[in-house]
Design a protein around this motif. Structure first.
Motif, PDB file in Angstrom:
ATOM      1  N   ALA A   1       0.832  -1.205   0.000  1.00 37.20           N
ATOM      2  CA  ALA A   1       0.000   0.000   0.000  1.00 37.20           C
ATOM      3  C   ALA A   1       0.869   1.259   0.000  1.00 37.20           C
ATOM      4  N   VAL A   2       1.923   1.260   0.811  1.00 40.99           N
ATOM      5  CA  VAL A   2       2.829   2.412   0.846  1.00 40.99           C
ATOM      6  C   VAL A   2       3.478   2.622  -0.516  1.00 40.99           C
ATOM      7  N   ALA A   3       3.895   1.531  -1.153  1.00 44.89           N
ATOM      8  CA  ALA A   3       4.523   1.642  -2.476  1.00 44.89           C
ATOM      9  C   ALA A   3       3.558   2.253  -3.491  1.00 44.89           C
ATOM     10  N   ALA A   4       2.294   1.821  -3.457  1.00 43.12           N
ATOM     11  CA  ALA A   4       1.301   2.372  -4.397  1.00 43.12           C
ATOM     12  C   ALA A   4       1.066   3.855  -4.138  1.00 43.12           C
ATOM     13  N   MET A   5       0.933   4.220  -2.872  1.00 40.93           N
ATOM     14  CA  MET A   5       0.601   5.613  -2.545  1.00 40.93           C
ATOM     15  C   MET A   5       1.751   6.568  -2.799  1.00 40.93           C
ATOM     16  N   THR A   6       2.987   6.089  -2.761  1.00 36.60           N
ATOM     17  CA  THR A   6       4.128   6.973  -2.989  1.00 36.60           C
ATOM     18  C   THR A   6       4.591   6.988  -4.442  1.00 36.60           C
ATOM     19  N   THR A   7       3.928   6.228  -5.305  1.00 38.61           N
ATOM     20  CA  THR A   7       4.253   6.244  -6.733  1.00 38.61           C
ATOM     21  C   THR A   7       3.610   7.456  -7.387  1.00 38.61           C
ATOM     22  N   LEU A   8       4.416   8.265  -8.044  1.00 45.19           N
ATOM     23  CA  LEU A   8       3.892   9.451  -8.722  1.00 45.19           C
ATOM     24  C   LEU A   8       3.027   9.061  -9.917  1.00 45.19           C
ATOM     25  N   ASN A   9       2.027   9.885 -10.203  1.00 49.00           N
ATOM     26  CA  ASN A   9       1.206   9.702 -11.403  1.00 49.00           C
ATOM     27  C   ASN A   9       1.794  10.412 -12.626  1.00 49.00           C
ATOM     28  N   ARG A  10       3.042  10.811 -12.516  1.00 47.74           N
ATOM     29  CA  ARG A  10       3.701  11.536 -13.615  1.00 47.74           C
ATOM     30  C   ARG A  10       3.742  10.722 -14.903  1.00 47.74           C
ATOM     31  N   ASP A  11       4.234   9.493 -14.826  1.00 48.81           N
ATOM     32  CA  ASP A  11       4.377   8.686 -16.034  1.00 48.81           C
ATOM     33  C   ASP A  11       3.022   8.352 -16.638  1.00 48.81           C
ATOM     34  N   ALA A  12       2.027   8.095 -15.785  1.00 48.88           N
ATOM     35  CA  ALA A  12       0.690   7.795 -16.277  1.00 48.88           C
ATOM     36  C   ALA A  12       0.090   9.005 -16.998  1.00 48.88           C
ATOM     37  N   SER A  13       0.294  10.198 -16.444  1.00 47.15           N
ATOM     38  CA  SER A  13      -0.219  11.414 -17.073  1.00 47.15           C
ATOM     39  C   SER A  13       0.450  11.662 -18.423  1.00 47.15           C
ATOM     40  N   ARG A  14       1.762  11.501 -18.467  1.00 49.55           N
ATOM     41  CA  ARG A  14       2.475  11.709 -19.727  1.00 49.55           C
ATOM     42  C   ARG A  14       2.060  10.682 -20.771  1.00 49.55           C
ATOM     43  N   ALA A  15       1.850   9.438 -20.319  1.00 49.05           N
ATOM     44  CA  ALA A  15       1.419   8.395 -21.254  1.00 49.05           C
ATOM     45  C   ALA A  15       0.027   8.692 -21.790  1.00 49.05           C
TER      46      ALA A  15
END
Length: 348
Positions: A217-231
């Motif tokens: 859960a910590v890993a998911a919450m600390t992953t930025l949405n940067r790459d998803a937004s750019r994709a």
């Protein structure tokens, strides 16, 4: 080699350990004001303002109308300013992780509209007579680490003496006004992609109650949405929102309502973090999740699905992924947008 605290799933031990979540009435985005109450308050807010309308700088291209994730103002030179703020009570006991999660969550609002964060300021509430200020320093250090990973400056902020600890950021970013991700940009025929698995809400609720640590859960919450937004932008998408306190169903309902379509969810295709279903079965469901479900039920055709699936789909997420109207590499397709047929949400 000895196991770490996270690896053995135990609560932090020792005289210096503090259960931060015990100092909060809620946790993370689950402590948001219920969506129905919030919409009633802000409905027609600008129209109710007294006096003549002043001349305002720039052009507001995304604002209050549909509940987008951030405000966007078009300025000169073909650019747009993105502005947002987000803060919440502790979602985990580790102060450094809480800071990282809160920063990733605040930055997500900029990514959700297709922007890039430029500068952030800290927002901190701290019970200084109850909790050591050294812990506050760890929270701020976590936020700084994630902001730097995003290429975002952190320049000061604001703090208050607060009976309940709270932390987040106000973030300013830049975007191309011709390439935005809007909540009202969905069109029938588009697939729905989800860029992070669900389930952090019920795992965080279990953590608050038991002290168990869930590194997934910590890993998911600390992953930025940067790459998803750019994709999403690279794939030509024009519609997205992030999944936070109102759960997948709540945020997808807002998207479908704003876009004038029906969102059909393929329940079997929705990914979940390990342990999420077990947490629901064991009763670790936040009040925010229950309020989310009550809000969307009048607008939902649940098909054959029962309470467990509905609670997971309404689970109040903190720093969740993006829901994108379009197909993007690496993200599962969890449904589709179709012409408005009956309620705006349907499960299959």
């Amino acid at each position: 080699m000895a196991e770490t605290t996270a690896e053995r799933g135990a609560a932090p031990q020792g005289p210096g350990a503090v259960r931060l979540t015990r100092y909060a009435h809620g946790g993370g985005c689950a402590c948001k004001i219920p969506p129905g109450e919030l919409e009633a308050v802000v409905a027609g807010l600008l129209e109710k303002a007294d006096g003549p309308r002043p001349r305002l700088n720039g052009e507001l291209v995304i604002g209050l109308d549909d509940g987008d994730d951030a405000a966007v103002v078009r300025v000169e030179d073909g650019r747009a300013i993105v502005a947002t703020a987000d803060f919440f009570t502790p979602v985990v006991d580790d102060p450094f992780d809480w800071g990282r999660i809160a920063a990733a969550n605040a930055l997500s609002d900029v990514y959700a509209v297709g922007g890039e964060p430029l500068v952030a300021v800290n927002l901190l509430g701290w019970p200084r007579d109850v909790l050591p200020m050294e812990l506050a320093g760890e929270v701020l250090r976590g936020g700084l680490e994630v902001a730097r990973a995003a290429g975002c400056h952190v320049a000061g902020g604001h703090s208050v003496d607060d009976p309940e600890p709270k932390y987040g950021m106000a973030v300013t970013g830049l975007a191309d006004p011709g390439r935005l991700l809007r909540i009202d940009g969905g069109r029938a025929g588009l697939p729905i992609s989800l860029t992070k698995p669900l389930g952090v809400g019920v795992l965080n609720t279990r953590h608050k109650a038991t002290g168990e640590v869930f590194p997934q859960a910590v890993a998911a919450m600390t992953t930025l949405n940067r790459d998803a937004s750019r994709a999403a932008l690279a794939a030509g998408a024009g519609c997205a929102t992030d999944v936070t306190g109102f759960g997948l169903l709540g945020h997808l309902y807002k998207l479908a309502r704003a876009s004038g379509v029906t969102a059909v969810v393929d329940v079997a295709a929705v990914p979940y973090l390990a342990g999420a279903r077990e947490a629901v079965r064991d009763g670790y469901v936040s009040g925010g999740t229950g309020r989310n479900l009550a809000w969307v039920v009048p607008h939902l055709d649940p098909g054959r699905f029962g309470e467990e699936d509905l609670l997971l789909l309404a689970d109040a997420q903190t720093s969740g992924g993006l829901l994108v109207a379009g197909e993007i590499p690496g993200a599962p397709v969890v449904g589709e947008l179709v012409p408005r047929e009956g309620p705006p949400l349907r499960l299959r």
